[in-house]
Design a protein around this motif. Structure first.
Motif, PDB file in Angstrom:
ATOM      1  N   GLN A  21       0.822  -1.208   0.000  1.00 58.30           N
ATOM      2  CA  GLN A  21       0.000   0.000   0.000  1.00 58.30           C
ATOM      3  C   GLN A  21       0.856   1.258   0.000  1.00 58.30           C
ATOM      4  O   GLN A  21       0.421   2.317   0.442  1.00 58.30           O
ATOM      5  N   GLU A  76       1.750   3.117  -2.484  1.00 61.60           N
ATOM      6  CA  GLU A  76       1.333   4.158  -3.433  1.00 61.60           C
ATOM      7  C   GLU A  76       0.087   4.900  -2.981  1.00 61.60           C
ATOM      8  O   GLU A  76      -0.333   5.855  -3.636  1.00 61.60           O
ATOM      9  N   GLU A  77      -0.529   4.486  -1.891  1.00 63.08           N
ATOM     10  CA  GLU A  77      -1.775   5.086  -1.428  1.00 63.08           C
ATOM     11  C   GLU A  77      -1.545   5.807  -0.102  1.00 63.08           C
ATOM     12  O   GLU A  77      -2.266   5.610   0.867  1.00 63.08           O
ATOM     13  N   LYS A  96      -0.709   9.554   1.929  1.00 65.67           N
ATOM     14  CA  LYS A  96      -0.732  11.013   1.921  1.00 65.67           C
ATOM     15  C   LYS A  96      -0.076  11.499   3.202  1.00 65.67           C
ATOM     16  O   LYS A  96      -0.561  11.250   4.306  1.00 65.67           O
ATOM     17  N   ASN A 149      -9.099  13.736  -4.814  1.00 63.85           N
ATOM     18  CA  ASN A 149      -9.484  12.379  -4.459  1.00 63.85           C
ATOM     19  C   ASN A 149     -10.972  12.299  -4.100  1.00 63.85           C
ATOM     20  O   ASN A 149     -11.367  11.563  -3.220  1.00 63.85           O
ATOM     21  N   PRO A 157     -11.817   8.600  -5.438  1.00 62.74           N
ATOM     22  CA  PRO A 157     -10.610   7.783  -5.551  1.00 62.74           C
ATOM     23  C   PRO A 157     -10.952   6.329  -5.817  1.00 62.74           C
ATOM     24  O   PRO A 157     -12.006   5.841  -5.430  1.00 62.74           O
ATOM     25  N   SER A 168      -9.264   3.914  -4.557  1.00 69.95           N
ATOM     26  CA  SER A 168      -9.068   3.241  -3.275  1.00 69.95           C
ATOM     27  C   SER A 168      -8.854   4.288  -2.200  1.00 69.95           C
ATOM     28  O   SER A 168      -8.497   5.432  -2.490  1.00 69.95           O
ATOM     29  N   ILE A 198      -7.205   6.296   1.026  1.00 72.15           N
ATOM     30  CA  ILE A 198      -5.859   6.826   1.237  1.00 72.15           C
ATOM     31  C   ILE A 198      -5.420   6.572   2.674  1.00 72.15           C
ATOM     32  O   ILE A 198      -6.208   6.677   3.620  1.00 72.15           O
ATOM     33  N   ASN A 199      -4.140   6.223   2.853  1.00 68.34           N
ATOM     34  CA  ASN A 199      -3.523   6.145   4.170  1.00 68.34           C
ATOM     35  C   ASN A 199      -2.890   7.499   4.489  1.00 68.34           C
ATOM     36  O   ASN A 199      -2.049   7.988   3.729  1.00 68.34           O
ATOM     37  N   HIS A 251     -13.071   8.210   2.454  1.00 70.03           N
ATOM     38  CA  HIS A 251     -11.933   8.211   1.539  1.00 70.03           C
ATOM     39  C   HIS A 251     -10.606   7.967   2.249  1.00 70.03           C
ATOM     40  O   HIS A 251      -9.556   7.990   1.610  1.00 70.03           O
ATOM     41  N   SER A 302      -8.409   5.377   4.536  1.00 72.54           N
ATOM     42  CA  SER A 302      -8.316   3.979   4.962  1.00 72.54           C
ATOM     43  C   SER A 302      -7.764   3.868   6.377  1.00 72.54           C
ATOM     44  O   SER A 302      -8.318   3.171   7.220  1.00 72.54           O
TER      45      SER A 302
END
Length: 253
Positions: free
Chosen positions: A38, A40-41, A43, A64, A67, A69, A71-72, A102, A104
C-alpha cells in the motif's frame, strides 16, 4: 512481520515512541505500508497545515473526490502538531479523518518526552482514546500492541522485536511471572499424580476387595442356618417396658 499487526482494519493507529526517534517516523510508517503493498496510497500531511480552516477532508487529500481506493494518511508528529494547533482542533481533525470514507487509515506518531505542552499527559491519553490500535515502542528489543476490536474486545500483547535491513520481525513475549506460575502449577499437578496415581476417589472394586467386603459381618447382623420365611425376630432391649399381661383383657371382644 510487524506490518501484519499494524496494517489491519483498525483505522486510527497511534505509535507511542519512548525511544525519541521521531526523525524516522514517516519513513518507518511508509515502510510498513509498502510491506503490505500500500505504498502508493499514502498522503503525508505537511506540518504547517491549518487544520482549523480545512473546508473538507477531501480537499485536504487533493484530487481524491472519487478515488479508486482509500488513502492512508500520515499525520505530522504530535509534538509538531501542538506547535501549530490547539489540542481540541487536533482531536476534532482526527475524528473527521476517522469518519471519512476516503481515508483507509490514519497514523500518528507521539514521543512523550518531546511533548512540551503543559497538559501533554492528558493530550496523549486523548489520542489513545481516539485510536483503535496503539503501538508502544518500549525498548530497542521490546514493544507492546493494544488493539480494540469493532465488537468491543480489547487485546494487549507484548513482543520482542528484531530489526534487519529488509524487515521488522516480532515474536510474542511470554511474561516471566506467568511462565513461572504455569511451570509451578504443572509441577504441583505432577506431584499429586505421583503421590496418588489412582486419584482421590475410586468407585470400582477389584476381586480381593470384593471378597473382603462379602466376608465382613456388620454389627447387629443376625445369621441363621435355616431360612425362615415370613418370621419377625424381635429381641427386647434392657430398657424396654415389656408387659406379659394382655392390656385388653377386661374388654369383651
Amino acid at each position: 512481520m510487524l506490518s501484519n499487526l499494524m496494517v489491519t482494519n483498525q483505522k486510527v493507529v497511534l505509535i507511542i515512541d519512548q525511544l525519541n526517534r521521531e526523525r524516522i517516523a514517516a519513513k518507518f510508517i511508509d515502510s510498513l505500508l509498502k510491506e503490505q503493498g500500500q505504498g502508493e496510497e499514502v498522503k503525508v500531511l505537511p506540518i504547517g497545515t491549518q487544520l482549523k480552516h480545512v473546508a473538507s477532508i477531501e480537499s485536504l487529500l487533493g484530487d481524491n473526490n472519487n478515488p479508486k481506493s482509500a488513502i492512508n494518511v500520515i499525520l505530522p508528529t504530535l509534538a509538531d502538531l501542538l506547535c501549530y494547533h490547539k489540542p481540541a482542533h487536533i482531536f476534532q481533525f482526527i475524528n473527521r479523518l476517522r469518519r471519512c470514507e476516503h481515508v483507509s487509515r490514519v497514523f500518528l506518531w507521539a514521543s512523550p518526552k518531546l511533548l512540551l505542552h503543559a497538559d501533554a499527559e492528558y493530550i496523549l491519553a486523548g489520542c489513545e482514546y481516539l485510536s483503535e490500535l496503539v503501538l508502544r515502542l518500549e525498548t530497542d528489543t521490546t514493544l507492546s500492541l493494544l488493539s480494540r476490536k469493532p465488537g468491543g474486545g480489547v487485546s494487549n500483547k507484548r513482543y520482542t522485536c528484531e530489526v534487519s535491513k529488509t524487515e521488522f520481525k516480532v515474536k510474542p513475549l511470554v511474561d516471566a511471572a506467568a511462565s513461572a506460575a504455569t511451570v509451578t502449577e504443572v509441577k504441583s499437578e505432577e506431584g499429586v499424580k505421583a503421590a496418588d496415581p489412582g486419584g482421590t476417589f475410586k468407585i470400582e472394586l477389584d476381586e480381593d476387595e470384593m471378597v473382603a467386603r462379602n466376608a465382613l459381618t456388620l454389627p447387629y447382623e443376625r445369621t441363621s442356618d435355616t431360612a425362615t420365611e415370613g418370621n419377625i425376630i424381635y429381641t427386647p432391649d434392657a430398657d424396654d417396658d415389656f408387659d406379659d399381661e394382655d392390656p385388653d383383657e377386661d374388654l369383651l371382644i
